[in-house]
Every structure is written in structure tokens, then in C-alpha cells.
Design a protein around this motif. Structure first.
Motif, short mmCIF file in Angstrom:
data_model
loop_
_atom_site.label_atom_id
_atom_site.label_comp_id
_atom_site.label_asym_id
_atom_site.label_seq_id
_atom_site.Cartn_x
_atom_site.Cartn_y
_atom_site.Cartn_z
N GLU A 18 29.45 76.63 1.51
CA GLU A 18 28.19 76.08 1.02
C GLU A 18 28.33 75.69 -0.44
O GLU A 18 29.09 76.30 -1.18
CB GLU A 18 27.15 77.21 1.16
CG GLU A 18 25.74 76.82 0.83
CD GLU A 18 24.81 78.01 0.98
OE1 GLU A 18 24.30 78.23 2.09
OE2 GLU A 18 24.62 78.75 -0.01
N GLN A 63 25.66 72.41 3.39
CA GLN A 63 26.58 73.11 4.30
C GLN A 63 27.84 72.28 4.43
O GLN A 63 27.79 71.10 4.78
CB GLN A 63 25.91 73.34 5.67
CG GLN A 63 24.61 74.14 5.60
CD GLN A 63 24.74 75.45 4.82
OE1 GLN A 63 25.66 76.24 5.07
NE2 GLN A 63 23.85 75.69 3.86
N ALA A 90 21.14 73.49 -0.87
CA ALA A 90 22.42 74.08 -0.45
C ALA A 90 23.04 73.17 0.61
O ALA A 90 22.46 72.97 1.68
CB ALA A 90 22.19 75.47 0.10
#
Ligand code: FE
Length: 292
Positions: A152, A146, A144
Motif C-alpha cells: 500500500e 493498493q 491509500a
């Protein structure tokens, strides 16, 4: 950089599949409505067990790959090769049917929300009859990223470049490299945030917007993409998305097109009618999923 624009909108249509599972189908909703090599995209989303409890009892596939991505709920996959996997929130199942698979996909819950996606990704002619393969990808193996403006991006397949930094998903490169070289990313943006990412020129690409709303394209020349619709992108080497006031969630898909004839009959996708007739005959005689 050439920013891709929104070239075509494919609305999703309510339909049912399996044993009465209600879903919305964008790609694949009508004959010929696909984005080579992506054949079909279904979104299932319901809080009512009657909409999903029947699941997808044993059924065959030949000639392509099915990719299931769960957001909420639990499904169990079982196939003729003895593979068994439980799919929970954030998990992915990457199933390469190739010459043949017989499998079931059944909900493991009798109440609550069931939400996710099934994508059909075509295989090139030379790979349609290779042995079937299967891969379970738990949520923790999906990186994931950021994003600077909040939000995300989960990278399921391919490599996503954000601010020059590459993030590779679990389906990527090496011996597992797929001929179609797919990019599959799930993006969440807060209100007003912008998302920019390179997409290889010449690859076909689309977004599926499943929550909120956003504008696609360069500042000043962007177009709104409706909710629960697939937005097919023009060619170019960059994508720009700006979330509207309510934020947005969307899937981003891109891949190398195959440019081969597509002949589909239900769960079989081949290049010619003869190959489809062979698939039907093989299924009827129990040879669809046999090794030789
Ligand atoms: Fe299936």
C-alpha cells in the motif's frame, strides 16, 4: 526512463529534542546535511514513556514548514493563533511557520507506543515572511493506493502515479500549491514485492527506510538501503524499489529544490545571518508571531 540510483546514505543518529524526547535524526543531524528543500527528518519510536513524555513545550519557528506524521500514539498541537489539533495514528499536521509560530506538541498518553516522523521543509526567500498557516489532515483524508504486488502507498502530498493511474494527496495543487511541489508517500511492500513510480526529473528525492530492508535502483544495478537511514537518490525520472524477504516500509520524499542559501539557528531557518538575528530579536521582544 532513467532509473534513479542510490547516490548517498545518511545514517540516522540518536539524539533528543524538546523536553528530552528521544529520536533519530537523519537529515539535519549535522550542519549542511540536508536534501534541498528538505532540512530535517526525525523519527520518534518508543514504547517507553520516559522517552517521549516531556514532549515539545512551547517553542518558536520561522522560515519553513514542519510536517508531523503519526504512526502510533497521540499528540496534541496548540499554537499562538488558537489552533488546536489532536494527532492520532495515520494523521498528519502540516504547519507553515513562515514569519512565525509559537506552538507546543505534547503527548496525550502516559504509556504505550509513540511512533512517527517530523519533517522540516524549507520555504523560498519570498515566502519566509508570509503569514503562518496550519492544516490538520485526518488519516481518512489520505488516500491509500493498493499496489498490484500487495502492499500500500499512502499519498500525503503531491501526486503518485502507479501503473499510469494518478492519486493525489490532500496537499496538492490549487490555491494550496506549494512552491516546492512536494511528494510525500508512505509505502509498505510485502516480501519480494517491487515498487515503481515516476519522480519528476530535476526534483531532489530521498527514501527513509523505517522497517525491513530493500534494494533501490534498476534490476541488476540496485543497492541495499540500510534500515533507519535516508537514501538520497540520483537524478532521473523513475524510482524502483524491491523489498527483501522481510518486506519493507519507507517514506518517499521528492520536491523542487530552492537552491538558496540556508542559514539555520535552532528553530529559525532563513537565507542570511541578518535575518536570523532579526528572528531572534523578534522572538525576544514578542514580535515573532505578530501579524505585522
Ligand atoms: Fe515545533
Amino acid at each position: 526512463m532513467t532509473t534513479r540510483t542510490l547516490a548517498q546514505v545518511i545514517e540516522s543518529i540518536p539524539t533528543a529534542d524538546g523536553a528530552g524526547v528521544k529520536l533519530r535524526r537523519s537529515l539535519g543531524s549535522q550542519r549542511g546535511v540536508h536534501v534541498d528543500p528538505f532540512l530535517m527528518l526525525d523519527e520518534f519510536y518508543s514504547d517507553d514513556p520516559d522517552d517521549y513524555i516531556g514532549g515539545f513545550p512551547a517553542h518558536p519557528h520561522r522560515g519553513f514548514e514542519t510536517v508531523t506524521y503519526m504512526l502510533d500514539g497521540h499528540m496534541r498541537h496548540e499554537d499562538h493563533m488558537g489552533n488546536r489539533g489532536d494527532l492520532g495514528p495515520g494523521d498528519v499536521q502540516w504547519m507553515t511557520a513562515a514569519r512565525g509560530i509559537i506552538h507546543s506538541e505534547m503527548p496525550q498518553q502516559s504509556e504505550g507506543r509513540m511512533r512517527g516522523f517530523q519533517l522540516w521543509l524549507n520555504l523560498p526567500a519570498r515566502e519566509k515572511m508570509k503569514p503562518a498557516a496550519y492544516r490538520d489532515i485526518p488519516a481518512r483524508e489520505i488516500p491509500a493506493v493498493q499496489l498490484a504486488g500487495g502492499g500500500e502507498a499512502r499519498v500525503i502530498a503531491g501526486t503518485l502515479q502507479v501503473d499510469g493511474a494518478p492519486t493525489a494527496g490532500p496537499i496538492n495543487g490549487g490555491a494550496a500549491q506549494l512552491s516546492t511541489d512536494p511528494l510525500y508517500v508512505d509505502v509498505r511492500l510485502p516480501a519480494g514485492a517491487a515498487f515503481t513510480a515516476p519522480i519528476r526529473a530535476g526534483y531532489n528525492a530521498f527514501l527513509y527506510l523505517y522497517e525491513g530492508s530493500a534494494a533501490i535502483g534498476a534490476e541488476g544495478a540496485s543497492r541495499p538501503l540500510p534500515q533507519r537511514a535516508a537514501g538520497v537518490l540520483s537524478d532521473g525520472d523513475e524510482l524502483r524499489v524491491r523489498a527483501d524477504a522481510g518486506g519493507v516500509r519507507f517514506l518517499l520524499l521528492a520536491a523542487r529544490p530552492l537552491r538558496e542559501p540556508v542559514v539555520q539557528y535552532g528553530p529559525f531557518v532563513m537565507n542570511t545571518r541578518e535575518e536570523i538575528e532579526q528572528a531572534v530579536a523578534d522572538y525576544r521582544s514578542g514580535r515573532l508571531a505578530s501579524a505585522a
